[in-house]
Design a protein around this motif. Structure first.
Motif, mmCIF file in Angstrom:
data_model
loop_
_atom_site.group_PDB
_atom_site.id
_atom_site.type_symbol
_atom_site.label_atom_id
_atom_site.label_comp_id
_atom_site.label_asym_id
_atom_site.label_seq_id
_atom_site.Cartn_x
_atom_site.Cartn_y
_atom_site.Cartn_z
ATOM 1 N N ALA A 124 -12.431 14.122 -9.841
ATOM 2 C CA ALA A 124 -12.449 12.731 -10.271
ATOM 3 C C ALA A 124 -13.340 12.561 -11.496
ATOM 4 C CB ALA A 124 -12.931 11.839 -9.130
ATOM 5 N N ALA A 125 -14.472 13.281 -11.521
ATOM 6 C CA ALA A 125 -15.375 13.189 -12.674
ATOM 7 C C ALA A 125 -14.710 13.695 -13.933
ATOM 8 C CB ALA A 125 -16.651 13.985 -12.392
ATOM 9 N N VAL A 126 -13.984 14.804 -13.822
ATOM 10 C CA VAL A 126 -13.283 15.345 -14.984
ATOM 11 C C VAL A 126 -12.214 14.372 -15.451
ATOM 12 C CG1 VAL A 126 -11.763 17.171 -15.793
ATOM 13 C CG2 VAL A 126 -13.742 17.739 -14.383
ATOM 14 N N ALA A 127 -11.450 13.793 -14.509
ATOM 15 C CA ALA A 127 -10.391 12.847 -14.868
ATOM 16 C C ALA A 127 -10.976 11.629 -15.567
ATOM 17 C CB ALA A 127 -9.624 12.427 -13.613
ATOM 18 N N PHE A 128 -12.117 11.114 -15.061
ATOM 19 C CA PHE A 128 -12.760 9.965 -15.687
ATOM 20 C C PHE A 128 -13.195 10.298 -17.111
ATOM 21 C CE2 PHE A 128 -16.722 7.705 -16.732
ATOM 22 C CZ PHE A 128 -16.250 6.399 -16.743
ATOM 23 N N ALA A 129 -13.787 11.476 -17.267
ATOM 24 C CA ALA A 129 -14.251 11.882 -18.592
ATOM 25 C C ALA A 129 -13.100 11.990 -19.568
ATOM 26 C CB ALA A 129 -14.997 13.210 -18.491
ATOM 27 N N LEU A 130 -11.961 12.512 -19.109
ATOM 28 C CA LEU A 130 -10.802 12.656 -19.986
ATOM 29 C C LEU A 130 -10.255 11.303 -20.418
ATOM 30 C CD1 LEU A 130 -8.941 15.581 -18.221
ATOM 31 C CD2 LEU A 130 -9.986 15.637 -20.476
ATOM 32 N N THR A 162 -10.897 20.187 -20.030
ATOM 33 C CA THR A 162 -12.000 19.252 -20.254
ATOM 34 C C THR A 162 -11.750 18.302 -21.417
ATOM 35 O OG1 THR A 162 -13.122 20.910 -21.630
ATOM 36 C CG2 THR A 162 -13.704 20.833 -19.288
ATOM 37 N N ARG A 163 -10.517 18.295 -21.930
ATOM 38 C CA ARG A 163 -10.185 17.347 -22.994
ATOM 39 C C ARG A 163 -8.688 17.083 -22.963
ATOM 40 N NH1 ARG A 163 -9.465 20.489 -28.759
ATOM 41 N NH2 ARG A 163 -8.642 22.466 -27.947
ATOM 42 N N ASN A 164 -8.298 15.963 -23.546
ATOM 43 C CA ASN A 164 -6.885 15.694 -23.738
ATOM 44 C C ASN A 164 -6.357 16.597 -24.848
ATOM 45 O OD1 ASN A 164 -6.991 13.600 -21.849
ATOM 46 N ND2 ASN A 164 -7.481 12.067 -23.417
ATOM 47 N N LEU A 165 -5.098 17.008 -24.714
ATOM 48 C CA LEU A 165 -4.468 17.871 -25.714
ATOM 49 C C LEU A 165 -3.206 17.202 -26.239
ATOM 50 C CD1 LEU A 165 -4.830 21.312 -23.876
ATOM 51 C CD2 LEU A 165 -6.232 20.458 -25.774
ATOM 52 N N TYR A 166 -2.949 17.388 -27.524
ATOM 53 C CA TYR A 166 -1.803 16.750 -28.175
ATOM 54 C C TYR A 166 -1.504 17.538 -29.445
ATOM 55 C CZ TYR A 166 -6.133 14.751 -29.967
ATOM 56 O OH TYR A 166 -7.420 14.609 -30.429
ATOM 57 N N GLN A 167 -0.439 17.145 -30.137
ATOM 58 C CA GLN A 167 -0.034 17.895 -31.326
ATOM 59 C C GLN A 167 -1.190 17.961 -32.323
ATOM 60 O OE1 GLN A 167 3.869 18.041 -33.108
ATOM 61 N NE2 GLN A 167 4.591 16.428 -31.725
ATOM 62 N N GLY A 168 -1.469 19.182 -32.774
ATOM 63 C CA GLY A 168 -2.585 19.431 -33.668
ATOM 64 C C GLY A 168 -3.759 20.089 -32.972
ATOM 65 N N LEU A 172 -2.442 25.807 -21.010
ATOM 66 C CA LEU A 172 -1.394 24.810 -20.801
ATOM 67 C C LEU A 172 -0.018 25.403 -21.081
ATOM 68 C CD1 LEU A 172 -0.630 21.817 -20.241
ATOM 69 C CD2 LEU A 172 -0.883 21.431 -22.709
ATOM 70 N N GLN A 173 0.103 26.161 -22.155
ATOM 71 C CA GLN A 173 1.388 26.753 -22.537
ATOM 72 C C GLN A 173 1.922 27.693 -21.453
ATOM 73 O OE1 GLN A 173 0.019 28.291 -26.330
ATOM 74 N NE2 GLN A 173 1.149 26.720 -27.476
ATOM 75 N N ILE A 174 1.026 28.416 -20.791
ATOM 76 C CA ILE A 174 1.463 29.274 -19.688
ATOM 77 C C ILE A 174 2.174 28.440 -18.632
ATOM 78 C CG2 ILE A 174 0.635 30.638 -17.724
ATOM 79 C CD1 ILE A 174 -1.600 31.672 -19.593
ATOM 80 N N GLY A 209 4.239 13.426 -23.927
ATOM 81 C CA GLY A 209 3.985 14.698 -24.583
ATOM 82 C C GLY A 209 2.525 14.993 -24.824
ATOM 83 N N ILE A 210 1.638 14.170 -24.284
ATOM 84 C CA ILE A 210 0.198 14.372 -24.411
ATOM 85 C C ILE A 210 -0.336 14.836 -23.064
ATOM 86 C CG2 ILE A 210 -2.027 13.252 -24.833
ATOM 87 C CD1 ILE A 210 -0.523 11.268 -26.653
ATOM 88 N N ALA A 211 -1.092 15.905 -23.060
ATOM 89 C CA ALA A 211 -1.657 16.429 -21.816
ATOM 90 C C ALA A 211 -2.995 15.766 -21.548
ATOM 91 C CB ALA A 211 -1.822 17.942 -21.895
#
Length: 259
Positions: free
Chosen positions: A9-15, A40-46, A55-57, A96-98
């Motif tokens: 939950a802490a990780v989700a809140f931080a993200l 530990t972070r959101n990922l997106y194009q770039g 994530l790609q795996i 499309g955003i992780a």
């Protein structure tokens, strides 16, 4: 279990925090099932980095028709499209955003050894007796990593077939095993890139056809010699020994799947 839940939950809140705040929680604690991995972070194009590779795996099986997601650590259009298909398949917001929802579903799907929920190393290791990933042309570590990626593609294929059991009858083979069963000298089974599968609820032809959407670049099924009782799927385009040729191969003549 409660401690792990609170950590997740802490990780989700931080993200979910704005970008500046996200930077302050890079060292967030591990969450349940993340003895495997925690984002530990959101990922997106770039975006780029080891977390993108992880994530790609896991989204490699959502590559789309006759395509693959390269495990290169760069969040490009193919990765974004695969994430979006994954999100659509599991009823998440498909942007499309992780982020937290995407990671939450991945945490649900993966076990502590990073394998997906419905497949295991015990199914994908040496096809002549389950002795591990030794004895092939690649290192044990690389072969194991290839097998993990194969399993995540199988998880996607299973989902696309209605979340019904997909049984693995063959996976990695050592050179000795491959010789014993009469496998091709350059068999993808030697690299951990291949699996032979059957379904209890779907026809082999449906498995072969659907596999074209799940990141496999080699498919052999009914009508191909010695493949009338299973479907062979592999990732030859990602095989280190075969990458330069960018090869795809499809042959299940009885199903209308050709080259």
């Amino acid at each position: 279990m409660r401690v792990n839940t609170l950590k997740r939950a802490a990780v989700a809140f931080a993200l979910a925090l704005p970008g500046a705040a996200i930077a302050s929680v890079v060292a967030a604690p591990a969450a349940h099932a993340d003895g495997c991995y925690t984002w530990t972070r959101n990922l997106y194009q770039g975006s780029s980095g080891a977390d993108v590779r992880q994530l790609q795996i896991r989204v490699a099986g959502w590559a789309g028709y006759r395509d693959i997601v390269e495990n290169d650590g760069r969040y490009g259009p193919k990765t974004a499209a695969a994430v979006k298909r994954f999100q659509q398949a599991y009823g998440l917001r498909a942007d499309g955003i992780a982020g937290p929802q995407t990671y939450g579903k991945l945490y649900q799907l993966q076990d502590n050894d990073c394998t997906p929920a419905h497949f295991s190393h015990g199914e994908l290791d040496d096809g002549c007796g389950g002795s591990g990933y030794d004895g092939g042309p690649l290192s044990e570590a690389q072969t194991r990593q290839n097998a993990l990626r194969t399993m995540w593609k199988l998880e996607a294929l299973r989902k696309s077939l209605g979340d019904k059991p997909l049984d693995v009858s063959g996976g990695f083979r050592s050179r000795a095993c491959n010789n014993r069963v009469g496998g091709a000298a350059d068999s993808q089974h030697l690299y951990g890139n291949a699996a032979d599968v059957t379904s209890r609820t779907k026809s082999l032809c449906q498995v072969a056809r659907d596999a074209r959407d799940n990141g496999f670049s080699g498919i052999y099924g009914p009508g191909y010699p010695d493949h009338d009782d299973h479907v062979h799927v592999d990732s030859r385009r990602e095989n280190n020994a075969d990458r330069s040729s960018n090869t795809t191969s499809w042959s299940a003549p009885d199903c209308g799947v050709g080259n």
